[in-house]
Design an enzyme around this catalytic site. Sequence first.
Site, PDB file in Angstrom:
ATOM      1  N   ASN A 205       1.279  -6.278   7.418  1.00  0.00           N
ATOM      2  CA  ASN A 205       0.723  -5.258   6.516  1.00  0.00           C
ATOM      3  C   ASN A 205       0.580  -5.899   5.131  1.00  0.00           C
ATOM      4  O   ASN A 205       1.572  -6.049   4.415  1.00  0.00           O
ATOM      5  CB  ASN A 205       1.681  -4.064   6.483  1.00  0.00           C
ATOM      6  CG  ASN A 205       1.268  -3.007   5.475  1.00  0.00           C
ATOM      7  OD1 ASN A 205       0.162  -3.047   4.925  1.00  0.00           O
ATOM      8  ND2 ASN A 205       2.150  -2.045   5.233  1.00  0.00           N
ATOM      9  N   TRP A 206      -0.637  -6.274   4.805  1.00  0.00           N
ATOM     10  CA  TRP A 206      -0.859  -6.982   3.527  1.00  0.00           C
ATOM     11  C   TRP A 206      -0.763  -6.036   2.325  1.00  0.00           C
ATOM     12  O   TRP A 206      -0.731  -6.497   1.184  1.00  0.00           O
ATOM     13  CB  TRP A 206      -2.241  -7.662   3.526  1.00  0.00           C
ATOM     14  CG  TRP A 206      -2.359  -8.832   4.456  1.00  0.00           C
ATOM     15  CD1 TRP A 206      -1.410  -9.310   5.330  1.00  0.00           C
ATOM     16  CD2 TRP A 206      -3.498  -9.694   4.607  1.00  0.00           C
ATOM     17  NE1 TRP A 206      -1.894 -10.405   6.008  1.00  0.00           N
ATOM     18  CE2 TRP A 206      -3.181 -10.665   5.585  1.00  0.00           C
ATOM     19  CE3 TRP A 206      -4.771  -9.742   4.017  1.00  0.00           C
ATOM     20  CZ2 TRP A 206      -4.070 -11.663   5.978  1.00  0.00           C
ATOM     21  CZ3 TRP A 206      -5.656 -10.739   4.408  1.00  0.00           C
ATOM     22  CH2 TRP A 206      -5.306 -11.690   5.379  1.00  0.00           C
ATOM     23  N   LYS A 207      -0.757  -4.751   2.554  1.00  0.00           N
ATOM     24  CA  LYS A 207      -0.733  -3.748   1.468  1.00  0.00           C
ATOM     25  C   LYS A 207      -1.865  -4.047   0.469  1.00  0.00           C
ATOM     26  O   LYS A 207      -2.921  -4.530   0.874  1.00  0.00           O
ATOM     27  CB  LYS A 207       0.644  -3.710   0.800  1.00  0.00           C
ATOM     28  CG  LYS A 207       1.753  -3.518   1.844  1.00  0.00           C
ATOM     29  CD  LYS A 207       3.087  -3.156   1.261  1.00  0.00           C
ATOM     30  CE  LYS A 207       4.101  -2.997   2.389  1.00  0.00           C
ATOM     31  NZ  LYS A 207       5.413  -2.584   1.930  1.00  0.00           N
TER      32      LYS A 207
ATOM     33  N   HIS B  84       2.591   5.531   6.521  1.00  0.00           N
ATOM     34  CA  HIS B  84       3.490   4.590   5.849  1.00  0.00           C
ATOM     35  C   HIS B  84       4.224   5.332   4.725  1.00  0.00           C
ATOM     36  O   HIS B  84       3.652   6.206   4.071  1.00  0.00           O
ATOM     37  CB  HIS B  84       2.699   3.405   5.288  1.00  0.00           C
ATOM     38  CG  HIS B  84       3.583   2.288   4.848  1.00  0.00           C
ATOM     39  ND1 HIS B  84       4.245   2.325   3.641  1.00  0.00           N
ATOM     40  CD2 HIS B  84       3.944   1.136   5.453  1.00  0.00           C
ATOM     41  CE1 HIS B  84       4.979   1.230   3.537  1.00  0.00           C
ATOM     42  NE2 HIS B  84       4.812   0.492   4.618  1.00  0.00           N
TER      43      HIS B  84
ATOM     44  N   GLU C 173       4.899   4.532   1.810  1.00  0.00           N
ATOM     45  CA  GLU C 173       4.232   4.458   0.495  1.00  0.00           C
ATOM     46  C   GLU C 173       3.133   5.508   0.401  1.00  0.00           C
ATOM     47  O   GLU C 173       2.883   6.057  -0.672  1.00  0.00           O
ATOM     48  CB  GLU C 173       3.692   3.035   0.275  1.00  0.00           C
ATOM     49  CG  GLU C 173       4.832   2.062   0.027  1.00  0.00           C
ATOM     50  CD  GLU C 173       4.555   0.625   0.457  1.00  0.00           C
ATOM     51  OE1 GLU C 173       3.386   0.286   0.727  1.00  0.00           O
ATOM     52  OE2 GLU C 173       5.526  -0.152   0.534  1.00  0.00           O
TER      53      GLU C 173
ATOM     54  N   GLU D  65      10.649   2.350   9.873  1.00  0.00           N
ATOM     55  CA  GLU D  65      10.752   1.643   8.600  1.00  0.00           C
ATOM     56  C   GLU D  65      11.655   2.429   7.652  1.00  0.00           C
ATOM     57  O   GLU D  65      11.186   3.340   6.950  1.00  0.00           O
ATOM     58  CB  GLU D  65       9.366   1.509   7.968  1.00  0.00           C
ATOM     59  CG  GLU D  65       8.397   0.693   8.786  1.00  0.00           C
ATOM     60  CD  GLU D  65       7.348   0.011   7.899  1.00  0.00           C
ATOM     61  OE1 GLU D  65       7.182  -1.200   8.026  1.00  0.00           O
ATOM     62  OE2 GLU D  65       6.723   0.696   7.075  1.00  0.00           O
TER      63      GLU D  65
ATOM     64  N   GLY E  54      10.665  -3.810   1.184  1.00  0.00           N
ATOM     65  CA  GLY E  54      10.456  -4.596  -0.032  1.00  0.00           C
ATOM     66  C   GLY E  54      11.702  -4.789  -0.872  1.00  0.00           C
ATOM     67  O   GLY E  54      11.614  -5.231  -2.016  1.00  0.00           O
TER      68      GLY E  54
ATOM     69  N   SER F 116      11.822  -5.487   5.095  1.00  0.00           N
ATOM     70  CA  SER F 116      12.436  -6.778   4.786  1.00  0.00           C
ATOM     71  C   SER F 116      12.718  -7.603   6.042  1.00  0.00           C
ATOM     72  O   SER F 116      13.717  -8.313   6.109  1.00  0.00           O
ATOM     73  CB  SER F 116      13.708  -6.590   3.952  1.00  0.00           C
ATOM     74  OG  SER F 116      13.384  -5.969   2.713  1.00  0.00           O
TER      75      SER F 116
ATOM     76  N   GLY G 232       5.710  -6.692   5.904  1.00  0.00           N
ATOM     77  CA  GLY G 232       5.006  -6.588   4.626  1.00  0.00           C
ATOM     78  C   GLY G 232       4.996  -7.921   3.911  1.00  0.00           C
ATOM     79  O   GLY G 232       4.179  -8.799   4.201  1.00  0.00           O
TER      80      GLY G 232
HETATM   81  P1  PGA Z   1       8.387  -5.369   3.723  1.00  0.00           P
HETATM   82  O1  PGA Z   1       7.397  -4.165   4.040  1.00  0.00           O
HETATM   83  O2  PGA Z   1       8.389  -6.276   4.941  1.00  0.00           O
HETATM   84  O3  PGA Z   1       7.825  -6.046   2.517  1.00  0.00           O
HETATM   85  O4  PGA Z   1       9.736  -4.784   3.477  1.00  0.00           O
HETATM   86  C1  PGA Z   1       7.284  -3.611   5.331  1.00  0.00           C
HETATM   87  C2  PGA Z   1       6.277  -2.486   5.314  1.00  0.00           C
HETATM   88  O5  PGA Z   1       6.278  -1.708   4.350  1.00  0.00           O
HETATM   89  O6  PGA Z   1       5.470  -2.330   6.247  1.00  0.00           O
END
Ligand code: PGA
Length: 253
Positions: free
Chosen positions: A9-11, A97, A99, A169, A175, A215, A236
């Site tokens: 997931n490149w966000k 997600h 976010e 998640e 993150g 993470s 991520g």
């Molecule tokens: P992260 O994000 O690996 O940077 O913790 C995972 C995600 O939000 O899909």
Amino acid sequence: MRRNIVAGNWKMNKLFPEADDLINNIAEQLRNFDTSDVDVIICPPFPYLELVSDVSEDGDFFTGAQNVSKFENGAYTGEVSATMLKSLGVDYCIVGHSERRKYFKETNFDIAQKIDRLLNEDITPIMCVGETLEQRENEKHFEVIRTQMEEGIFHLKADDMQRCIIAYEPVWAIGTGQTATKEQAQEIHAFIRQLICDKYNDDVAQEVSILYGGSCNAKNAAELFAMPDVDGGLIGGASLKSKDFIEIACSFQ
Ligand code: PGA
């Protein structure tokens, strides 16, 4: 039977030339590894979907989107429909997600509609669930995840449910560098699979891949993926470096 899956997931990261480099690096490195036992999915920002799906034409990996509109088409400025995604070669799409739940106020009911749109276009939803730190500290995590599943996806018939992927998640792990332990991940993954079994049956529960996200990196992926109900990861930060991402994709024993 459920598949091993690693999805990046490149966000909202990378400019176009950087995205071009990254996807070509990933494609090149993937060719040097035997990834026949894992489906690799790359989820770039919308403007780079065509780039990614063009590079992936030889089937080394699949293209995924990070979001989709709950509406079908028409006057919805700024939205992107499931049919548009399909026309760009998208096979998977992240929905719900944390976010998007947090910053865009997406509800479980929005997520349910998005899942329907995707399934109509034969795009596989990767539905995210997970609790906040506060919810875990108050021992509400099982309840929160049960509600997310019930309101977000359990409206589906069994045939459609087994076409979906779930990503657990924990919000506190995203993150932050604070990965869930393999025992914490296994506990929730087994709980999610049991919820699916109770709602449908064990055959459906065994078909659904359940990914861990938060993470997850090249150092901890192998021990997480070795847990019986962890079928891979939604990655991520570590998906933005081709070497780390490929190492994660090769972490299945
Ligand atoms: P992260 O994000 O690996 O940077 O913790 C995972 C995600 O939000 O899909």
